[in-house]
Enzyme design. Structure first.
Site, PDB file in Angstrom:
ATOM      1  N   GLY A  46       0.927  -1.285  -0.103  1.00 21.37           N
ATOM      2  CA  GLY A  46       0.030   0.010   0.060  1.00 21.37           C
ATOM      3  C   GLY A  46       0.751   1.095  -0.156  1.00 21.37           C
ATOM      4  O   GLY A  46       1.668   1.304  -0.898  1.00 21.37           O
ATOM      5  N   GLU A  47       0.792   1.971   1.142  1.00 23.96           N
ATOM      6  CA  GLU A  47       1.561   3.256   0.895  1.00 23.96           C
ATOM      7  C   GLU A  47       2.257   3.372   2.582  1.00 23.96           C
ATOM      8  O   GLU A  47       1.248   3.379   3.427  1.00 23.96           O
ATOM      9  CB  GLU A  47       0.765   4.413   0.694  1.00 23.96           C
ATOM     10  CG  GLU A  47       1.555   5.582  -0.027  1.00 23.96           C
ATOM     11  CD  GLU A  47       2.521   6.333   1.136  1.00 23.96           C
ATOM     12  OE1 GLU A  47       3.592   6.578   0.748  1.00 23.96           O
ATOM     13  OE2 GLU A  47       2.022   6.573   2.336  1.00 23.96           O
ATOM     14  N   SER A  48       3.383   3.092   2.646  1.00 24.20           N
ATOM     15  CA  SER A  48       3.968   3.139   4.111  1.00 24.20           C
ATOM     16  C   SER A  48       3.351   4.384   5.024  1.00 24.20           C
ATOM     17  O   SER A  48       3.255   4.160   6.272  1.00 24.20           O
ATOM     18  CB  SER A  48       5.430   2.881   4.168  1.00 24.20           C
ATOM     19  OG  SER A  48       6.160   4.002   3.428  1.00 24.20           O
ATOM     20  N   CYS A  78       5.999  -5.205   0.107  1.00 25.05           N
ATOM     21  CA  CYS A  78       6.240  -3.571  -0.105  1.00 25.05           C
ATOM     22  C   CYS A  78       6.334  -2.639   0.942  1.00 25.05           C
ATOM     23  O   CYS A  78       7.100  -2.463   1.587  1.00 25.05           O
ATOM     24  CB  CYS A  78       5.234  -3.451  -1.529  1.00 25.05           C
ATOM     25  SG  CYS A  78       5.953  -2.039  -2.416  1.00 25.05           S
ATOM     26  N   ARG A 107      12.790   3.796   0.603  1.00 25.90           N
ATOM     27  CA  ARG A 107      11.047   3.874  -0.147  1.00 25.90           C
ATOM     28  C   ARG A 107      11.315   4.094  -1.750  1.00 25.90           C
ATOM     29  O   ARG A 107      12.135   4.950  -2.008  1.00 25.90           O
ATOM     30  CB  ARG A 107      10.404   5.008   0.471  1.00 25.90           C
ATOM     31  CG  ARG A 107      10.152   4.620   1.852  1.00 25.90           C
ATOM     32  CD  ARG A 107       9.205   5.807   2.659  1.00 25.90           C
ATOM     33  NE  ARG A 107       8.061   5.966   2.034  1.00 25.90           N
ATOM     34  CZ  ARG A 107       7.418   6.980   1.468  1.00 25.90           C
ATOM     35  NH1 ARG A 107       8.074   7.966   1.218  1.00 25.90           N
ATOM     36  NH2 ARG A 107       6.397   6.913   0.872  1.00 25.90           N
ATOM     37  N   ILE A 134       5.802  -2.593  -7.625  1.00 24.94           N
ATOM     38  CA  ILE A 134       5.130  -1.411  -7.806  1.00 24.94           C
ATOM     39  C   ILE A 134       5.528  -0.325  -6.759  1.00 24.94           C
ATOM     40  O   ILE A 134       5.281  -0.475  -5.566  1.00 24.94           O
ATOM     41  CB  ILE A 134       3.505  -1.664  -7.545  1.00 24.94           C
ATOM     42  CG1 ILE A 134       3.104  -2.812  -8.578  1.00 24.94           C
ATOM     43  CG2 ILE A 134       2.548  -0.304  -7.784  1.00 24.94           C
ATOM     44  CD1 ILE A 134       1.707  -3.264  -8.261  1.00 24.94           C
ATOM     45  N   ARG A 135       6.103   0.749  -7.481  1.00 26.34           N
ATOM     46  CA  ARG A 135       6.855   1.828  -6.553  1.00 26.34           C
ATOM     47  C   ARG A 135       7.537   1.220  -5.270  1.00 26.34           C
ATOM     48  O   ARG A 135       7.364   1.699  -3.868  1.00 26.34           O
ATOM     49  CB  ARG A 135       5.762   2.814  -5.889  1.00 26.34           C
ATOM     50  CG  ARG A 135       5.122   3.648  -7.076  1.00 26.34           C
ATOM     51  CD  ARG A 135       3.822   4.558  -6.457  1.00 26.34           C
ATOM     52  NE  ARG A 135       4.466   5.157  -5.373  1.00 26.34           N
ATOM     53  CZ  ARG A 135       3.540   5.344  -4.135  1.00 26.34           C
ATOM     54  NH1 ARG A 135       2.325   5.027  -4.147  1.00 26.34           N
ATOM     55  NH2 ARG A 135       4.251   6.181  -3.288  1.00 26.34           N
ATOM     56  N   HIS A 170       5.169  -7.681  -4.487  1.00 23.81           N
ATOM     57  CA  HIS A 170       3.734  -8.253  -3.987  1.00 23.81           C
ATOM     58  C   HIS A 170       3.478  -9.696  -4.662  1.00 23.81           C
ATOM     59  O   HIS A 170       2.800  -9.864  -5.514  1.00 23.81           O
ATOM     60  CB  HIS A 170       2.852  -7.136  -4.947  1.00 23.81           C
ATOM     61  CG  HIS A 170       2.763  -6.020  -4.380  1.00 23.81           C
ATOM     62  ND1 HIS A 170       2.105  -5.371  -3.574  1.00 23.81           N
ATOM     63  CD2 HIS A 170       3.619  -4.553  -4.808  1.00 23.81           C
ATOM     64  CE1 HIS A 170       2.212  -3.984  -3.216  1.00 23.81           C
ATOM     65  NE2 HIS A 170       3.256  -3.651  -4.295  1.00 23.81           N
ATOM     66  N   GLU A 172       1.204 -11.583  -3.537  1.00 25.95           N
ATOM     67  CA  GLU A 172      -0.340 -11.730  -3.423  1.00 25.95           C
ATOM     68  C   GLU A 172      -0.990 -11.404  -4.817  1.00 25.95           C
ATOM     69  O   GLU A 172      -2.104 -11.694  -4.818  1.00 25.95           O
ATOM     70  CB  GLU A 172      -0.782 -10.666  -2.233  1.00 25.95           C
ATOM     71  CG  GLU A 172      -0.952  -9.215  -2.477  1.00 25.95           C
ATOM     72  CD  GLU A 172       0.312  -8.371  -2.370  1.00 25.95           C
ATOM     73  OE1 GLU A 172       0.461  -7.308  -2.320  1.00 25.95           O
ATOM     74  OE2 GLU A 172       1.542  -8.997  -1.946  1.00 25.95           O
TER      75      GLU A 172
END
Length: 193
Positions: A46-48, A78, A107, A134-135, A170, A172
């Site tokens: 997601g976004e840390s 991630c 990051r 992804i990022r 990822h 998943e």
């Protein structure tokens, strides 16, 4: 055994689906009492910074840190890798992690969203595994007790330290549940006296 998936933000359903595919009982975790009910935890991508801020808002940050310090098995993918790092580079001012793995993580190291890619990796000697980045972060350095499980080129992208597992990709999202299976095997391992 109940494996929680931190359900503040990110790929919660995808991790629950992957855990079910390897016969594990997964449940969402949003509150401290739900955290207390699990035997292990997945921290999704997601976004840390968002995960950190929501953990604070939901009064989960300190309980999460305490459970990890007590030895709760945890797997971060991630953003989850960032959350399990003892130190991060490229975070926002004041950004905090849960810690637990003696590593420095950068990051968004592989670039922005448009720089997302897939690659085949050898994960923990289990043959080629398709990985989605992804990022994604990468691991800049690890301490002596950290086992490197996979690299993308010369970059460390999967690690383990004791009951903690982290991937910058990822698993998943691929339909290949070998990383989740590895995590369940970790949980079931008996500590050596």
């Amino acid at each position: 055994m109940k494996i929680g998936v931190l359900a503040l933000q990110g790929d919660v359903r995808e991790h629950l689906r992957a855990l079910a595919s390897v016969g594990a009982h997964g449940m969402s975790v949003r509150r401290p009492e739900e955290l207390e009910a699990v035997d292990a935890l997945v921290i999704p991508g997601g976004e840390s910074t968002t995960i950190w801020k929501l953990a604070v808002a939901f009064d989960l940050l300190e309980p999460l840190r305490a459970r990890i310090k007590e030895g709760l098995p945890a797997f971060g993918s991630c953003a989850g890798m960032i959350m399990l790092a003892d130190r991060i580079q490229g975070g926002i001012d004041g950004q905090q992690t849960l810690g637990g793995i003696d590593m420095v993580v950068r990051r968004n190291a592989f670039g922005r969203q448009v720089d997302s890619f897939e690659a085949d990796l050898d994960f923990a000697g289990r043959g080629p595994l398709r990985a989605v980045f992804i990022r994604a972060p990468w691991v800049e350095s690890v301490g002596a007790d950290v086992e490197v499980l996979a690299r993308a080129g010369d970059r460390i992208v999967a690690v383990r330290q004791g009951p903690l597992l982290a991937t910058s990709f990822h698993p998943e999202l691929t339909g290949d549940a070998r990383v989740h299976s590895y995590f369940v095997e970790m949980i079931n391992q008996k500590p050596v006296p």
